[in-house]
Write an enzyme that holds these catalytic residues in place. Structure first.
Site, short mmCIF file in Angstrom:
data_model
loop_
_atom_site.label_atom_id
_atom_site.label_comp_id
_atom_site.label_asym_id
_atom_site.label_seq_id
_atom_site.Cartn_x
_atom_site.Cartn_y
_atom_site.Cartn_z
N SER A 160 0.84 -1.20 0.00
CA SER A 160 0.00 0.00 0.00
C SER A 160 0.88 1.26 0.00
O SER A 160 1.68 1.45 -0.92
CB SER A 160 -0.97 -0.05 1.18
N ASP A 302 -8.82 -6.61 -4.47
CA ASP A 302 -8.53 -5.30 -3.87
C ASP A 302 -9.30 -4.20 -4.61
O ASP A 302 -9.16 -4.03 -5.82
CB ASP A 302 -7.02 -5.03 -3.96
N HIS A 335 -7.69 -5.74 0.04
CA HIS A 335 -6.45 -4.99 0.26
C HIS A 335 -5.57 -5.65 1.33
O HIS A 335 -4.37 -5.36 1.42
CB HIS A 335 -6.81 -3.56 0.68
#
Length: 357
Positions: A160, A302, A335
């Site tokens: 991320s 995601d 995610h």
């Protein structure tokens, strides 16, 4: 709590055991803007031992609202966000590599950040924390690694916001590492300014915000807890918890329990400062500078960084002459896949690191 919250605590076997938070500091750190931070501190964890030649290190970098606790068990009994990947005999093998997990500049877990004391005023910086960039974040990390005796990185790997850092390392310090592993991320952040504006508008409505000078006011806690619950759901926490907590009401209570400790620790000014740093970020324009090999990893489910972005990113990397490989984690954890379903990509990561040797 991190971007990879763990509902299972220290009763899970863990070969790294208890890990401690360490601290690096340096004086008169100059930002890209020219502004100087009188004393810069970075919190970090490290695992394994540095080789005498200083060339067996791997830097792992965390997500937007996460911490340096990547592996092992912390003082609260919580496992790290990549515990399945980092440790003796694991994909990032601490019998072989010296692994450093750095808390980034501006975060709320021990590094210099908006909640730090501004030496000019004797009060927290708050909304007056200086504007900084991804380049500043990784330049601070490089200063820390230099102080630790690291001479060359095997790789920089992160998820991320940590993936932003991995890409930024690749273009800013192209000869500093052999590989980069950006995970559930992208090489630019085109919506950065909108994100900052949205956060500021949201906090302006929060009781106790006081223009960002909220320190000591406990009325922000409920607001931050609600914000965290919404964020965890967007990341895919419900899919991660469903096998252990099939009852929806029980699952909701667990998510609330996961959110509350984070809400007590994380400064909303850090959310804004990090989003502001993100607004400057665009590693894609400098792909031609990358010398490291790249393993780019996304998750099938995601919603933040969907696999649909991969073809364009890979085409641009290859057009720039970068040795790049793509892997998609077949996970329903969204995610959170890289930590929650670590076993679905650990072999790919391990093989990539072996290539770098």
């Amino acid at each position: 709590m991190s971007d990879e919250p763990r509902a299972t605590m220290a009763n899970e076997s863990n070969s790294l055991g208890l890990v401690e938070v360490k601290s690096f500091s340096t004086r008169d750190f100059r930002l890209q803007s020219g502004e100087i931070i009188p004393e810069l501190k970075l919190a970090y964890e490290s695992y394994g031992a540095l080789a005498p030649n200083g060339r067996n290190a791997i830097l792992v970098t965390h997500g937007y609202t996460s911490s340096q606790h990547a592996a092992g068990i912390d003082a609260n009994g919580e496992l790290g966000w990549w515990d399945g990947l980092v440790g003796p005999g694991k994909a990032i093998d601490t019998n072989k590599y010296f692994v450093v997990s750095s808390n980034m500049l501006g975060s709320s877990y021990g590094s210099t950040a908006p909640a730090s004391i501004n030496p000019k005023t004797g009060a927290p910086y708050g909304p007056d924390f200086p504007d900084y960039t991804l380049v500043d974040i990784i330049t601070a990390q490089r200063a820390m690694l230099d102080a630790l005796g690291v001479r060359h990185l095997v790789a920089v790997a992160g998820l991320s916001f940590g993936g932003y850092q991995a890409f930024q390392w690749g273009v800013t310090f192209p000869d500093a590492m052999s590989g980069i592993v950006p995970v559930v991320t992208a090489p630019n952040a085109s919506d950065g300014n909108r994100m900052v504006a949205d956060l500021r508008a949201r906090f302006a409505e929060a009781p106790g915000w006081n223009g960002g000078h909220h320190y000591g006011n406990t009325t922000m806690l409920a607001f931050m807890t609600e914000l965290r619950v919404a964020t965890l759901k967007r990341y895919g926490i419900e899919a991660e918890l469903a096998p252990r907590y099939p009852d929806a009401a029980t699952r909701e209570a667990v998510i609330q329990q996961l959110a509350e400790p984070w809400a007590k620790v994380f400064d909303p000014n850090s959310l804004i400062a990090l989003a502001q740093a993100r607004s400057h970020y665009n590693a894609e324009k400098d792909f031609a500078r990358i010398r490291a090999k790249v393993l780019y990893v996304l998750s099938r489910t995601d919603k933040l960084f969907p696999p649909s972005i991969a073809p364009e990113v890979m085409a641009k990397l290859k057009a720039a002459g970068v040795d790049a490989t793509y892997f998609e984690i077949d996970s329903d954890k969204g995610h959170l896949a890289s930590g929650a379903d670590w076993n679905k990509w650990a072999r790919v990561l391990s093989a990539f690191l072996q290539r770098l040797e």
